[in-house]
Design a protein around this motif. Structure first.
Motif, PDB file in Angstrom:
ATOM      1  N   CYS A 100       0.837  -1.195   0.000  1.00  0.00           N
ATOM      2  CA  CYS A 100       0.000   0.000   0.000  1.00  0.00           C
ATOM      3  C   CYS A 100       0.882   1.260   0.000  1.00  0.00           C
ATOM      4  O   CYS A 100       0.574   2.261  -0.649  1.00  0.00           O
ATOM      5  N   THR A 101       2.010   1.190   0.727  1.00  0.00           N
ATOM      6  CA  THR A 101       2.859   2.380   0.866  1.00  0.00           C
ATOM      7  C   THR A 101       3.739   2.639  -0.364  1.00  0.00           C
ATOM      8  O   THR A 101       4.486   3.605  -0.382  1.00  0.00           O
ATOM      9  N   ALA A 102       3.637   1.777  -1.394  1.00  0.00           N
ATOM     10  CA  ALA A 102       4.309   2.115  -2.651  1.00  0.00           C
ATOM     11  C   ALA A 102       3.632   3.355  -3.249  1.00  0.00           C
ATOM     12  O   ALA A 102       4.246   4.110  -3.996  1.00  0.00           O
ATOM     13  N   CYS A 103       2.349   3.568  -2.905  1.00  0.00           N
ATOM     14  CA  CYS A 103       1.586   4.676  -3.488  1.00  0.00           C
ATOM     15  C   CYS A 103       0.996   5.607  -2.430  1.00  0.00           C
ATOM     16  O   CYS A 103       0.883   6.798  -2.652  1.00  0.00           O
ATOM     17  N   HIS A 104       0.572   5.049  -1.291  1.00  0.00           N
ATOM     18  CA  HIS A 104      -0.039   5.859  -0.227  1.00  0.00           C
ATOM     19  C   HIS A 104       1.036   6.266   0.779  1.00  0.00           C
ATOM     20  O   HIS A 104       1.960   5.494   1.041  1.00  0.00           O
ATOM     21  N   ASP A 105       0.900   7.436   1.399  1.00  0.00           N
ATOM     22  CA  ASP A 105       1.870   7.882   2.396  1.00  0.00           C
ATOM     23  C   ASP A 105       1.873   6.951   3.609  1.00  0.00           C
ATOM     24  O   ASP A 105       2.895   6.703   4.214  1.00  0.00           O
TER      25      ASP A 105
END
Ligand code: HEC
Ligand code: HEC
Ligand code: HEC
Ligand code: HEC
Ligand code: HEC
Ligand code: HEC
Ligand code: HEC
Length: 253
Positions: A168-173
């Motif tokens: 998820c954190t590849a795109c979301h902060d």
């Protein structure tokens, strides 16, 4: 062009194995003309499987050349194999006609009527966050993880390992809090989800079965893509997370 080409060459004999191109059931026939010997145009997650060949998805030469088929538009799709929590190795139910298996569910499906009525193409479809499917999976014949290093560079750059862009954190902060709002109906991942999954399980336990398996012991759809430490335990990459990993089954006891 595609009709004449594939139909005519179906009866041509390949001198390297004395089979007609139309009777061959593996990629060697298609690689006679499509980039094969060094490019290996079929090289992704499916292409690495020796039991999945061009014909498994497209049918044989006669199927590709079938009169009346709309070349470049009537192509195979993902849901012909990825449906009902299964992964079939044949998208076609008949290799000589090229008839695709009907899809029973749309969790991993391409968009209907895209780009035009009656057509459903991966290349034009979008999924989570309105992104192209290929943003997280790569291109059709090189689905991550690919056997060619170059194809994997982008996924390694954004999340540290080769494969579907799943972090998820590849795109979301930060990891968004959600029960079904992630890619393909996915929940949050990591320690925050370990805290939050209890009420989701109490509210709708059967919804967990579609990925964690009907016996709640994990399935290919609940694999952790990388090594994770959760609840004081370390799970290796590829471990199929189940409800018996941390407590005695889905009731959480
Ligand atoms: C004799 C050479 C030759 C062989 C062998 C061959 N192809 Fe093709 N193929 C072509 C050419 C040339 C085109 C481009 C046709 C066009 O421009 O319309 C093409 C286009 C295609 C297309 C895209 C157009 C469409 O009809 O949707 C598909 C899919 C395809 N081939 C699949 C296959 C598969 C699967 C095999 C093996 C079973 C195969 N081809 C074997 C020459 C070949
Ligand atoms: C011919 C059937 C078939 C079709 C069509 C198909 N797949 Fe697959 N797919 C499989 C099988 C079988 C596996 C399991 C391969 C293995 O055991 O490693 C798989 C694995 C995968 C994986 C998991 C890779 C991994 O290493 O965890 C992804 C992602 C995937 N497919 C995406 C797609 C996408 C996207 C499409 C459509 C463009 C698609 N598949 C079309 C049969 C298919
Ligand atoms: C796992 C399933 C699968 C296998 C195996 C597969 N294809 Fe495809 N192929 C597809 C899908 C899906 C599309 C449609 C992509 C889209 O919607 O844009 C496609 C499209 C094509 C096209 C049209 C141009 C393009 O790239 O979109 C050609 C040509 C083609 N395939 C040739 C081949 C050849 C040759 C092989 C074997 C070397 C092969 N395919 C193996 C699923 C497969
Ligand atoms: C934001 C990233 C993202 C987008 C966009 C995305 N996917 Fe996925 N996809 C994933 C993740 C993550 C998984 C692994 C899910 C799992 O294991 O439960 C996956 C798994 C898959 C699988 C393999 C299921 C299996 O058996 O392992 C297929 C097929 C698939 N997606 C098709 C698609 C299609 C078609 C689209 C576009 C309509 C799409 N995806 C868009 C992230 C994405
Ligand atoms: C490849 C990039 C990518 C990945 C990976 C990804 N997302 Fe998203 N996500 C997006 C985009 C883009 C949007 C749309 C944002 C917008 O419309 O402003 C979105 C929207 C969302 C939303 C809607 C609410 C919001 O925050 O805007 C949720 C919930 C969400 N994602 C959860 C997840 C979860 C959970 C994961 C991991 C399991 C995940 N996402 C992985 C790109 C991604
Ligand atoms: C769309 C598929 C999907 C559904 C539906 C689903 N899970 Fe998961 N679950 C996964 C995957 C994939 C992982 C591994 C994620 C990772 O580690 O990246 C996972 C991991 C977990 C974990 C370990 C935490 C983690 O970050 O790995 C728990 C706890 C969990 N799931 C509980 C549930 C519960 C409870 C439900 C039902 C309310 C549920 N899941 C429904 C796919 C799913
Ligand atoms: C990574 C470890 C982990 C996994 C995997 C996991 N859980 Fe849990 N679960 C926990 C922890 C920690 C608690 C809290 C235990 C406590 O409060 O004593 C818990 C509690 C629960 C509870 C609440 C029990 C109660 O006392 O009311 C339920 C329900 C539950 N889990 C369901 C599931 C289901 C369903 C799955 C599989 C889809 C799952 N869990 C997988 C760690 C996990």
């Amino acid at each position: 062009m595609t009709e004449s080409l594939h139909t005519l060459h179906a009866s041509v004999t390949d001198p390297t194995n004395n089979l007609t191109l139309g009777s061959s059931s593996d990629r060697s026939a298609c690689y006679r003309c499509h980039p094969g010997a060094t490019t290996k145009c079929l090289r992704g997650a499916m292409g690495k499987q020796s039991n999945i060949q061009c014909q498994s998805c497209h049918g044989d030469m006669n199927a590709v050349g079938a009169h009346g088929r709309q070349g470049w538009l009537e192509e195979p799709n993902c849901q012909a194999c990825h449906q009902n929590a299964l992964r079939y190795t044949e998208a076609v139910t008949n290799a000589t006609t090229g008839t695709l298996r009907a899809s029973l569910d749309s969790r991993f499906a391409t968009n209907a009527n895209t780009p035009s009525a009656g057509i459903s193409m991966y290349r034009f479809s979008t999924g989570h966050g309105n992104m192209q499917c290929s943003a997280c999976h790569g291109s059709t014949h090189a689905i991550y993880p690919s056997s060619h290093t170059e194809d994997n560079l982008q996924s390694i750059a954004v999340q540290g390992y080769a494969g579907t862009v799943a972090e998820c954190t590849a795109c979301h902060d930060s990891v968004p809090q959600t029960t079904t709002g992630g890619p393909h109906g996915m929940h949050s991942v990591g320690s925050t989800w370990v805290s939050a999954h209890k009420s989701a399980a109490r509210n709708n336990l059967t919804s967990c079965q579609s990925c964690h398996g009907t016996d709640y012991r994990g399935s290919v759809l609940s694999k952790t893509p990388t090594s994770r430490s959760l609840n004081g335990k370390t799970f290796a990459a590829g471990h199929q997370i189940g409800c018996y990993d941390c407590h005695n089954g889905p009731s959480g006891d």
